[in-house]
Write an enzyme that holds these catalytic residues in place. Structure first.
Site, mmCIF file in Angstrom:
data_model
loop_
_atom_site.group_PDB
_atom_site.id
_atom_site.type_symbol
_atom_site.label_atom_id
_atom_site.label_comp_id
_atom_site.label_asym_id
_atom_site.label_seq_id
_atom_site.Cartn_x
_atom_site.Cartn_y
_atom_site.Cartn_z
ATOM 1 N N ASP A 183 0.838 -1.209 0.000
ATOM 2 C CA ASP A 183 0.000 0.000 0.000
ATOM 3 C C ASP A 183 0.869 1.254 0.000
ATOM 4 O O ASP A 183 1.980 1.241 0.532
ATOM 5 C CB ASP A 183 -0.903 -0.021 1.253
ATOM 6 C CG ASP A 183 -2.052 0.964 1.125
ATOM 7 O OD1 ASP A 183 -2.311 1.480 0.018
ATOM 8 O OD2 ASP A 183 -2.702 1.230 2.161
ATOM 9 N N GLY A 184 0.334 2.325 -0.588
ATOM 10 C CA GLY A 184 1.005 3.628 -0.517
ATOM 11 C C GLY A 184 1.636 4.098 -1.814
ATOM 12 O O GLY A 184 2.283 5.151 -1.832
ATOM 13 N N TRP B 64 2.789 8.018 -2.263
ATOM 14 C CA TRP B 64 4.237 8.209 -2.439
ATOM 15 C C TRP B 64 4.495 9.060 -3.687
ATOM 16 O O TRP B 64 5.312 9.984 -3.668
ATOM 17 C CB TRP B 64 4.903 6.837 -2.565
ATOM 18 C CG TRP B 64 6.382 6.864 -2.743
ATOM 19 C CD1 TRP B 64 7.326 6.964 -1.756
ATOM 20 C CD2 TRP B 64 7.100 6.787 -3.982
ATOM 21 N NE1 TRP B 64 8.580 6.951 -2.308
ATOM 22 C CE2 TRP B 64 8.482 6.841 -3.666
ATOM 23 C CE3 TRP B 64 6.717 6.673 -5.318
ATOM 24 C CZ2 TRP B 64 9.474 6.785 -4.648
ATOM 25 C CZ3 TRP B 64 7.703 6.613 -6.287
ATOM 26 C CH2 TRP B 64 9.061 6.677 -5.952
ATOM 27 N N HIS C 25 3.181 3.180 -8.900
ATOM 28 C CA HIS C 25 3.049 1.751 -9.212
ATOM 29 C C HIS C 25 4.328 1.235 -9.877
ATOM 30 O O HIS C 25 4.792 0.142 -9.585
ATOM 31 C CB HIS C 25 1.844 1.512 -10.120
ATOM 32 C CG HIS C 25 0.533 1.895 -9.482
ATOM 33 N ND1 HIS C 25 0.238 1.596 -8.171
ATOM 34 C CD2 HIS C 25 -0.552 2.570 -9.958
ATOM 35 C CE1 HIS C 25 -0.971 2.064 -7.872
ATOM 36 N NE2 HIS C 25 -1.463 2.664 -8.938
ATOM 37 N N GLU D 46 -12.064 -4.390 -5.464
ATOM 38 C CA GLU D 46 -12.477 -2.982 -5.344
ATOM 39 C C GLU D 46 -11.640 -2.070 -6.241
ATOM 40 O O GLU D 46 -12.106 -0.998 -6.652
ATOM 41 C CB GLU D 46 -12.349 -2.514 -3.881
ATOM 42 C CG GLU D 46 -13.345 -3.154 -2.912
ATOM 43 C CD GLU D 46 -12.974 -4.589 -2.484
ATOM 44 O OE1 GLU D 46 -11.819 -5.011 -2.711
ATOM 45 O OE2 GLU D 46 -13.860 -5.292 -1.952
ATOM 46 N N ASN D 47 -10.417 -2.489 -6.566
ATOM 47 C CA ASN D 47 -9.550 -1.653 -7.412
ATOM 48 C C ASN D 47 -10.105 -1.445 -8.829
ATOM 49 O O ASN D 47 -9.704 -0.515 -9.529
ATOM 50 C CB ASN D 47 -8.126 -2.234 -7.518
ATOM 51 C CG ASN D 47 -7.314 -2.071 -6.254
ATOM 52 O OD1 ASN D 47 -6.401 -2.839 -5.991
ATOM 53 N ND2 ASN D 47 -7.617 -1.052 -5.449
ATOM 54 N N ARG E 109 -11.277 2.064 -9.706
ATOM 55 C CA ARG E 109 -10.350 3.200 -9.874
ATOM 56 C C ARG E 109 -10.507 3.785 -11.284
ATOM 57 O O ARG E 109 -11.071 3.135 -12.168
ATOM 58 C CB ARG E 109 -8.909 2.725 -9.667
ATOM 59 C CG ARG E 109 -8.672 2.393 -8.217
ATOM 60 C CD ARG E 109 -7.217 2.268 -7.924
ATOM 61 N NE ARG E 109 -7.067 2.106 -6.482
ATOM 62 C CZ ARG E 109 -5.925 2.136 -5.840
ATOM 63 N NH1 ARG E 109 -4.815 2.336 -6.509
ATOM 64 N NH2 ARG E 109 -5.862 1.989 -4.542
ATOM 65 N N ARG F 87 -5.393 -1.908 8.351
ATOM 66 C CA ARG F 87 -6.626 -2.602 7.961
ATOM 67 C C ARG F 87 -6.262 -3.889 7.226
ATOM 68 O O ARG F 87 -5.166 -4.015 6.706
ATOM 69 C CB ARG F 87 -7.423 -1.734 6.958
ATOM 70 C CG ARG F 87 -8.058 -0.507 7.487
ATOM 71 C CD ARG F 87 -8.958 0.099 6.390
ATOM 72 N NE ARG F 87 -8.198 0.673 5.305
ATOM 73 C CZ ARG F 87 -7.695 1.909 5.301
ATOM 74 N NH1 ARG F 87 -7.887 2.689 6.341
ATOM 75 N NH2 ARG F 87 -7.039 2.362 4.264
ATOM 76 N N GLU G 134 0.170 -13.111 12.588
ATOM 77 C CA GLU G 134 0.685 -11.921 13.262
ATOM 78 C C GLU G 134 0.607 -10.776 12.261
ATOM 79 O O GLU G 134 0.978 -10.937 11.089
ATOM 80 C CB GLU G 134 2.156 -12.145 13.678
ATOM 81 C CG GLU G 134 2.333 -13.186 14.752
ATOM 82 C CD GLU G 134 1.659 -12.801 16.062
ATOM 83 O OE1 GLU G 134 1.628 -11.603 16.397
ATOM 84 O OE2 GLU G 134 1.159 -13.710 16.753
HETATM 85 C C1 FPP Z 1 -1.554 0.052 -3.549
HETATM 86 O O1 FPP Z 1 -1.160 1.394 -3.585
HETATM 87 C C2 FPP Z 1 -1.016 -0.697 -4.666
HETATM 88 C C3 FPP Z 1 -1.751 -1.265 -5.670
HETATM 89 C C4 FPP Z 1 -3.199 -1.176 -5.755
HETATM 90 C C5 FPP Z 1 -1.117 -1.968 -6.791
HETATM 91 C C6 FPP Z 1 0.111 -2.728 -6.486
HETATM 92 C C7 FPP Z 1 0.836 -2.942 -7.743
HETATM 93 C C8 FPP Z 1 2.162 -2.900 -7.912
HETATM 94 C C9 FPP Z 1 3.127 -2.740 -6.831
HETATM 95 C C10 FPP Z 1 2.762 -2.984 -9.280
HETATM 96 C C11 FPP Z 1 2.643 -4.267 -10.016
HETATM 97 C C12 FPP Z 1 2.743 -5.501 -9.208
HETATM 98 C C13 FPP Z 1 3.299 -6.649 -9.594
HETATM 99 C C14 FPP Z 1 3.120 -7.837 -8.716
HETATM 100 C C15 FPP Z 1 4.088 -6.810 -10.815
HETATM 101 P P1 FPP Z 1 -2.283 2.492 -3.730
HETATM 102 O O2 FPP Z 1 -2.394 2.839 -5.164
HETATM 103 O O3 FPP Z 1 -3.534 2.021 -3.094
HETATM 104 O O4 FPP Z 1 -1.657 3.682 -2.927
HETATM 105 P P2 FPP Z 1 -2.429 4.794 -2.080
HETATM 106 O O5 FPP Z 1 -3.098 4.076 -0.943
HETATM 107 O O6 FPP Z 1 -1.335 5.677 -1.629
HETATM 108 O O7 FPP Z 1 -3.393 5.453 -2.997
#
Ligand code: FPP
Length: 249
Positions: free
Chosen positions: A23-24, A28, A40, A70-71, A74, A197, A210
């Protein structure tokens, strides 16, 4: 910090399965005045380093929450950028997965993925299928309530067909109907970005895990952070509902 944490890890008490909520990425990127997709893209570096760290230390199962049900809500552009990133990362990383003996798996409602993404994913799954060092599972289009509902549906069908009796349904049988049927439950869940969460992730499997929360944003997470989380996990006493005295006797 990095070397110390790795050195304090007891190889005999490693978690077999570590699950991570990455997350984040968006926050970031925003902090840096960039678009979310930049986060990402940098998140992929964290994935690479974390997988390498898991293999290095001998963690057998690593499960990453890469895209939740849920994504899908977006903005369209972000969703397609994430899907593209997934396809390109998988094809670029296959060689490294093979070199490190990592088997790729995916859980979730994979039928929802765009065709190109689904196909690319299945190819890497097939190619890495015989690797035995570690299993990397991507949770994609995944939500735990979806998974549990699907399991209930399959059990109901099996009962209607007469291949199982309702009274036979116990926790062991139920878990056989989950997408994680071939893995142990995660002993450790890590979530980055300071949020505390579970977000519909592995709800059944995390029953006794854990939980470890770190303020670090996912794009900055590295193997040293994984080692630190494992070292912290090893300091905890897992009681499974028993008392300390019972555990120590
Ligand atoms: C959460 O950050 C991250 C995601 C929804 C996507 C994760 C995907 C990657 C790390 C890239 C591709 C992965 C692989 C396995 C090749 P967020 O967008 O929810 O961040 P925020 O909470 O700051 O909005």
């Amino acid at each position: 910090m990095t070397i110390d944490s790795k050195d304090t890890i007891d190889p005999l008490r490693l978690p077999q399965h570590v699950a991570i909520i990455m997350d984040g990425n968006g926050r970031w990127a925003k902090e840096k005045g960039k678009l979310r997709v930049f986060g990402h893209k940098n998140g992929v570096k964290a994935v690479r380093d974390t997988v390498e760290g898991a293999v290095e230390i001998g963690v057998k199962y690593l499960t990453l929450y890469a895209f939740s049900t849920e994504n899908w809500n977006r903005p369209k552009l972000e969703v397609s950028a994430l899907m593209e990133l997934l396809v390109s990362t998988l094809s670029k990383e296959t060689k490294t997965l093979m070199k490190n003996g990592v088997r790729l798996q995916a859980i979730g409602d994979l039928a929802q993925l765009p065709g190109r993404c689904y196909k690319g994913l299945q190819e890497v799954i097939a190619q890495t299928g015989n690797n035995t060092n570690s299993t990397l599972t991507l949770a994609l289009s995944y939500s735990a309530r979806w998974e549990i509902t699907e399991a209930a549906k399959q059990l109901a069908k099996a009962a209607l067909e007469g291949s199982i009796q309702p009274d036979e349904i116990d926790e062991k049988l139920f878990s056989q109907y989950l997408s994680t049927r071939d893995m142990p439950d995660p002993e450790l869940l890590i979530r980055t970005s300071g949020e505390q969460r579970i977000s519909n992730y592995l709800l059944w499997q995390l029953a006794y895990s854990e939980l470890y929360f770190t303020p670090k944003m996912w794009p900055e997470f590295r193997k040293a952070d994984l080692f630190e989380a494992i070292a912290a996990y090893q300091k905890r006493e897992r009681r499974f509902g028993m008392t300390s005295e019972q555990l120590n006797s």
